[in-house]
Design a protein around this motif. Structure first.
Motif, short mmCIF file in Angstrom:
data_model
loop_
_atom_site.label_atom_id
_atom_site.label_comp_id
_atom_site.label_asym_id
_atom_site.label_seq_id
_atom_site.Cartn_x
_atom_site.Cartn_y
_atom_site.Cartn_z
N UNK A 191 36.93 15.16 46.77
CA UNK A 191 37.21 17.11 47.16
C UNK A 191 36.92 16.76 48.65
N UNK A 192 37.40 17.72 49.55
CA UNK A 192 36.36 17.58 51.04
C UNK A 192 36.11 19.24 51.43
N UNK B 9 36.12 30.07 49.93
CA UNK B 9 36.31 28.73 49.42
C UNK B 9 35.76 27.90 50.14
N UNK B 10 34.94 27.70 51.77
CA UNK B 10 34.62 26.80 53.04
C UNK B 10 32.72 26.97 52.11
N UNK C 23 33.80 13.55 61.59
CA UNK C 23 34.64 13.90 60.84
C UNK C 23 35.86 14.79 61.19
N UNK C 24 36.96 13.92 61.06
CA UNK C 24 38.30 14.35 61.60
C UNK C 24 38.49 15.87 61.05
N UNK D 275 38.64 21.88 60.15
CA UNK D 275 39.73 23.11 60.23
C UNK D 275 38.96 23.97 60.99
N UNK D 276 39.88 23.93 62.25
CA UNK D 276 40.47 25.13 63.46
C UNK D 276 41.29 25.76 64.06
N UNK D 277 40.95 27.24 63.53
CA UNK D 277 42.31 27.63 63.43
C UNK D 277 42.51 28.63 65.00
#
Ligand code: ATP
Ligand code: MG
Length: 372
Positions: free
Chosen positions: A2-3, A37-38, A189-190, A159-161
């Protein structure tokens, strides 16, 4: 496996934040923050990047740090859940960017569509690709997508919002990550881009109808505008130039007032402010048929915007009362962010074999070589 979710995003302190930032990215960030959740979430003020095209106006950048910080707090970003920091205070970021420069070609940077548009907009070159990338273009601005890759990877962001204009930057970052990991071994990390799901929010147009609401174009409704200032902006908004008389059929495509309604309006707004219509589709149908004046639609939009912006304005007033506390929060956030970036820089240096002093095996090997 799980990332671990790590979220990162930022804004340039070239002005106060506007409703384009809000629907394009800020609203998403607050939703992510509140959903949880992050592992970690970072939001930063990109002053070093702002200086790439404002290098001759440091005062502008300096003044806008606090404006952007107040905007963050007033939309509901919470420093107890999110690390808020200032880019220039993390020297590790410039160091990473320097190493990533080896992994990107000039041709690749020249293909970046956002940079191309921005160069033309800022008048660094005349029209046309060749002139735009000519001798008047500062290297710092040309290479800012690389610096952005450093910002994202330093925190191992997954993640990049962002708004749509930033998509090419994330693509560039992914390419750098892949090149780095291929050459030096699995280290970075991608990231994935997170765009707004609502099409109108990808790139909110300016009040003048121009393609993008942008601090640099002066066509903004700022989050910190008073209700009176916003009233003026809404009433002078670009609509449909062919809709001259109320009875004329109108066009909703390319009509800024309707694009903003697409971005902000929810069905319950009709019940509250305009019960003549059930939803936006009905309103659009009437406008398209003819017989509905622009001013009525603008007044409806104004009510919806005020409903969204009033609590933001009120929170800003509160935070404005203790400016030193806001700077202190940014200082603490910058210290925490620096620790995270320093850990990644250590990994990078190890992978690139420039960790000479911690590499005991290297020292022993060299000692043996010279004693033979
Ligand atoms: P500048 O003109 O100085 O570049 P800007 O208004 O474009 O300023 P940025 O700080 O570059 O703002 O962008 C911050 C974030 O807001 C980015 O994620 C960007 O995609 C998003 N954003 C900016 N303008 C809009 C817009 N009009 N619609 C949707 N998202 C936007
Ligand atoms: Mg921009």
């Amino acid at each position: 496996m799980a990332e671990k979710r790590i979220i990162l995003t930022g804004d340039r302190p070239t002005g106060r934040l506007h409703i384009g930032h809000y629907v394009g990215s800020l609203r998403n960030r607050v939703a992510i923050q509140n959903a949880g959740g992050f592992e970690r979430m970072f939001v930063f003020i990109a002053d070093a990047q702002a200086l790439t095209d404002n290098f001759d106006n440091p005062e502008k950048v300096r003044q806008n740090i606090i404006e952007v910080a107040l905007d963050y707090l007033s939309v509901g970003l919470d420093p107890s859940k999110v690390t808020l920091f200032i880019q220039s205070q993390i020297p590790e970021l410039t160091e990473l960017a320097f190493y990533y420069m080896n992994l990107v070609t000039v041709a690749r940077l020249q293909r970046n569509p956002t940079v191309k548009t921005e160069i033309a907009m800022r008048g660094f070159g005349a029209d046309g690709e060749e002139a735009a990338f000519g001798s008047g273009l500062p290297v710092g601005f040309f290479t800012y997508p690389i610096s952005q890759a450093a910002d994202i990877t330093a925190f191992k962001a997954t993640e990049v919002p962002v708004g749509e204009d930033q998509k090419p930057m994330i693509e560039q970052t992914v390419e750098i990550v892949r090149a780095f990991n291929r050459i030096y071994g699995e280290t970075l990390v991608e990231p994935k881009v997170v765009l707004p799901s609502n099409a109108a929010c990808l790139r909110l147009p300016g009040t003048d109808g121009k393609a993008k609401m942008s601090k640099s174009l002066g066509n903004c409704i700022y989050l910190s505008d008073t209700a009176e200032q916003m009233h003026k902006s809404v009433m002078s908004m670009y609509t449909d130039p062919l809709h001259i008389n109320v009875s004329d059929p109108g066009h909703v495509e390319g009509n800024t007032v309707f694009t903003y309604l697409d971005a902000f309006c929810r069905p319950e707004h009709f019940g509250r402010y305009w019960p003549d219509y059930a939803d936006l589709d009905e309103l659009k149908a009437h406008y398209t048929r003819g017989g509905l004046g622009d001013v009525k639609v603008k007044k409806f939009l104004e009510k919806i915007l005020n409903e969204e912006l009033d609590p933001i304005r009120a929170r800003r007033k509160e935070f404005e009362k203790d400016i030193p506390a806001v700077y202190e929060m940014l200082k603490k956030g910058s210290e925490a962010a620096r620790e995270a970036a320093a850990a990644t820089l250590d990994d990078v240096k190890r992978s690139m074999k420039i960790n000479y002093f911690e590499d005991k095996a290297l020292m022993e090997e060299q000692a043996r070589r010279f004693s033979e």
